[in-house]
Motif scaffolding. Structure first.
Motif, PDB file in Angstrom:
ATOM      1  N   SER A  77      48.048  42.299  49.856  1.00  0.00           N
ATOM      2  CA  SER A  77      47.777  41.421  50.997  1.00  0.00           C
ATOM      3  C   SER A  77      46.332  40.937  50.971  1.00  0.00           C
ATOM      4  O   SER A  77      46.048  39.781  51.307  1.00  0.00           O
ATOM      5  N   GLU A  78      45.413  41.819  50.559  1.00  0.00           N
ATOM      6  CA  GLU A  78      44.004  41.424  50.497  1.00  0.00           C
ATOM      7  C   GLU A  78      43.795  40.307  49.474  1.00  0.00           C
ATOM      8  O   GLU A  78      43.045  39.353  49.721  1.00  0.00           O
ATOM      9  N   GLU A  79      44.453  40.423  48.324  1.00  0.00           N
ATOM     10  CA  GLU A  79      44.324  39.389  47.300  1.00  0.00           C
ATOM     11  C   GLU A  79      44.888  38.061  47.783  1.00  0.00           C
ATOM     12  O   GLU A  79      44.296  36.995  47.557  1.00  0.00           O
ATOM     13  N   VAL A  80      46.041  38.111  48.449  1.00  0.00           N
ATOM     14  CA  VAL A  80      46.667  36.881  48.930  1.00  0.00           C
ATOM     15  C   VAL A  80      45.784  36.199  49.968  1.00  0.00           C
ATOM     16  O   VAL A  80      45.591  34.981  49.937  1.00  0.00           O
ATOM     17  N   CYS A  81      45.243  36.978  50.889  1.00  0.00           N
ATOM     18  CA  CYS A  81      44.354  36.398  51.904  1.00  0.00           C
ATOM     19  C   CYS A  81      43.141  35.742  51.252  1.00  0.00           C
ATOM     20  O   CYS A  81      42.710  34.659  51.668  1.00  0.00           O
ATOM     21  N   ALA A  82      42.596  36.397  50.232  1.00  0.00           N
ATOM     22  CA  ALA A  82      41.423  35.838  49.556  1.00  0.00           C
ATOM     23  C   ALA A  82      41.783  34.581  48.775  1.00  0.00           C
ATOM     24  O   ALA A  82      41.043  33.591  48.797  1.00  0.00           O
ATOM     25  N   MET A  83      42.917  34.603  48.082  1.00  0.00           N
ATOM     26  CA  MET A  83      43.319  33.448  47.280  1.00  0.00           C
ATOM     27  C   MET A  83      43.620  32.229  48.143  1.00  0.00           C
ATOM     28  O   MET A  83      43.252  31.098  47.802  1.00  0.00           O
ATOM     29  N   LEU A  84      44.301  32.467  49.270  1.00  0.00           N
ATOM     30  CA  LEU A  84      44.739  31.361  50.116  1.00  0.00           C
ATOM     31  C   LEU A  84      43.778  31.080  51.261  1.00  0.00           C
ATOM     32  O   LEU A  84      43.952  30.104  51.988  1.00  0.00           O
ATOM     33  N   GLU A  85      42.789  31.979  51.426  1.00  0.00           N
ATOM     34  CA  GLU A  85      41.799  31.845  52.497  1.00  0.00           C
ATOM     35  C   GLU A  85      42.481  31.758  53.861  1.00  0.00           C
ATOM     36  O   GLU A  85      42.241  30.843  54.648  1.00  0.00           O
ATOM     37  N   ILE A  86      43.351  32.741  54.107  1.00  0.00           N
ATOM     38  CA  ILE A  86      44.031  32.851  55.392  1.00  0.00           C
ATOM     39  C   ILE A  86      43.746  34.233  55.969  1.00  0.00           C
ATOM     40  O   ILE A  86      43.319  35.145  55.258  1.00  0.00           O
ATOM     41  N   SER A  87      44.007  34.397  57.256  1.00  0.00           N
ATOM     42  CA  SER A  87      43.740  35.670  57.911  1.00  0.00           C
ATOM     43  C   SER A  87      44.837  36.679  57.589  1.00  0.00           C
ATOM     44  O   SER A  87      45.972  36.297  57.259  1.00  0.00           O
ATOM     45  N   THR A 116      31.273  37.158  43.750  1.00  0.00           N
ATOM     46  CA  THR A 116      31.501  37.646  45.109  1.00  0.00           C
ATOM     47  C   THR A 116      32.974  37.979  45.340  1.00  0.00           C
ATOM     48  O   THR A 116      33.307  38.710  46.266  1.00  0.00           O
ATOM     49  N   ALA A 117      33.849  37.432  44.519  1.00  0.00           N
ATOM     50  CA  ALA A 117      35.268  37.791  44.489  1.00  0.00           C
ATOM     51  C   ALA A 117      35.620  38.053  43.032  1.00  0.00           C
ATOM     52  O   ALA A 117      34.824  37.786  42.128  1.00  0.00           O
ATOM     53  N   SER A 118      36.807  38.592  42.787  1.00  0.00           N
ATOM     54  CA  SER A 118      37.220  38.823  41.408  1.00  0.00           C
ATOM     55  C   SER A 118      37.409  37.489  40.697  1.00  0.00           C
ATOM     56  O   SER A 118      37.597  36.443  41.332  1.00  0.00           O
ATOM     57  N   LEU A 119      37.358  37.521  39.380  1.00  0.00           N
ATOM     58  CA  LEU A 119      37.560  36.299  38.605  1.00  0.00           C
ATOM     59  C   LEU A 119      38.935  35.711  38.891  1.00  0.00           C
ATOM     60  O   LEU A 119      39.077  34.496  39.045  1.00  0.00           O
ATOM     61  N   ARG A 120      39.957  36.563  38.965  1.00  0.00           N
ATOM     62  CA  ARG A 120      41.306  36.070  39.256  1.00  0.00           C
ATOM     63  C   ARG A 120      41.345  35.357  40.604  1.00  0.00           C
ATOM     64  O   ARG A 120      41.908  34.263  40.717  1.00  0.00           O
ATOM     65  N   THR A 121      40.749  35.967  41.623  1.00  0.00           N
ATOM     66  CA  THR A 121      40.752  35.343  42.941  1.00  0.00           C
ATOM     67  C   THR A 121      40.036  34.003  42.904  1.00  0.00           C
ATOM     68  O   THR A 121      40.496  33.016  43.492  1.00  0.00           O
ATOM     69  N   TRP A 122      38.914  33.940  42.208  1.00  0.00           N
ATOM     70  CA  TRP A 122      38.156  32.690  42.088  1.00  0.00           C
ATOM     71  C   TRP A 122      38.997  31.616  41.407  1.00  0.00           C
ATOM     72  O   TRP A 122      39.064  30.473  41.868  1.00  0.00           O
ATOM     73  N   ALA A 158      37.192  43.855  31.704  1.00  0.00           N
ATOM     74  CA  ALA A 158      36.526  43.713  32.997  1.00  0.00           C
ATOM     75  C   ALA A 158      36.046  42.278  33.194  1.00  0.00           C
ATOM     76  O   ALA A 158      35.816  41.534  32.230  1.00  0.00           O
ATOM     77  N   ASP A 159      35.886  41.900  34.464  1.00  0.00           N
ATOM     78  CA  ASP A 159      35.492  40.527  34.779  1.00  0.00           C
ATOM     79  C   ASP A 159      34.216  40.100  34.065  1.00  0.00           C
ATOM     80  O   ASP A 159      34.108  38.966  33.587  1.00  0.00           O
ATOM     81  N   GLU A 160      33.234  41.001  34.002  1.00  0.00           N
ATOM     82  CA  GLU A 160      31.972  40.599  33.384  1.00  0.00           C
ATOM     83  C   GLU A 160      32.158  40.249  31.904  1.00  0.00           C
ATOM     84  O   GLU A 160      31.473  39.363  31.376  1.00  0.00           O
ATOM     85  N   VAL A 161      33.100  40.923  31.246  1.00  0.00           N
ATOM     86  CA  VAL A 161      33.392  40.618  29.843  1.00  0.00           C
ATOM     87  C   VAL A 161      34.079  39.261  29.734  1.00  0.00           C
ATOM     88  O   VAL A 161      33.750  38.435  28.870  1.00  0.00           O
TER      89      VAL A 161
END
Length: 220
Positions: free
Chosen positions: A180-190, A83-89, A21-24
């Motif tokens: 699609s949600e991950e891609v939008c978050a990673m690239l900061e696009i709509s 506020t986002a997953s570690l991968r997304t960050w 998990a991310d916290e670990v």
């Protein structure tokens, strides 16, 4: 807790490492735990290089972008707020680093453009619906050809020929299997921008595949 280094079968038959998990992971990075860092390097660096390659002109540049990203992650992990997953960050850091590197190599089009790149489109009926397995992916694909080395080269050339933004989105969605949600978050696009980029990128790749199959005796 899931043991680092175990694996699960991902979409398309690939195996993807299952991380704790991310916290670990965050706790391990903050404490300087080498095993945690190595597990992330092993799990993510390959896809990070492929993503970075969409912004820069050479494989060597992509590798340098990934190295710079990991350095930034180590230096900035105390600022991770969850506020986002570690991968997304991590991937946001990668994208920003790659964009800066790409600007030095060529002019780039703003990612927030509403009408990205133009290009052909594909009949929506060729993609799986929301109530089918793997929604949004090709409805039919000639399975015997999937592992063919020549076909992989055709797909690789088609991806290389895509405009930068289309290439990055297609790689994330169809090669890396990101949502699609991950891609939008990673690239900061709509979401709308992501859909257009993905659709046009897939259309161009599909056109290349259809030409290949038409001349090689296969079917698309």
């Amino acid at each position: 807790m899931v043991r680092a280094g175990s694996a699960e079968r991902a979409r398309g038959g690939r195996f993807r490492e299952v991380l704790p998990a991310d916290e670990v992971l965050v706790a391990g990075l903050r404490s300087g735990d080498e095993a945690t860092f190595v597990s992330l390097l092993d799990a993510w660096s390959g896809s990070m290089i492929r993503l970075a390659r969409g912004f820069v002109s050479t494989d060597a540049s992509a590798e340098e972008v990934v190295q710079d990203t990991w350095l930034a992650v180590i230096r900035g992990i105390d600022g991770f707020r969850g506020t986002a997953s570690l991968r997304t960050w991590v991937y946001r850091i990668l994208v920003n680093t790659a964009k800066k590197r790409g600007v030095k190599e060529k002019r780039t089009v703003p990612w927030t453009s509403v009408d990205p790149d133009g290009g052909p489109t594909v009949d929506p009926s060729r993609f799986r619906g929301a109530d089918e397995g793997f929604p949004g992916h090709w409805r039919e694909f000639p399975e015997p050809w999937v592992l063919d080395g020549e076909l992989r080269q055709v797909v690789g050339r088609a991806l290389d020929d895509l405009p930068e933004r289309q290439r990055v989105v297609v790689v994330l969605r169809d090669v890396e299997g990101r949502t699609s949600e991950e891609v939008c978050a990673m690239l900061e696009i709509s979401p709308a921008n992501q859909r257009v980029l993905l659709h046009r990128g897939r259309a161009a790749v599909r056109a290349c595949l259809e030409t290949y199959f038409a001349t090689s005796g296969g079917t698309a």
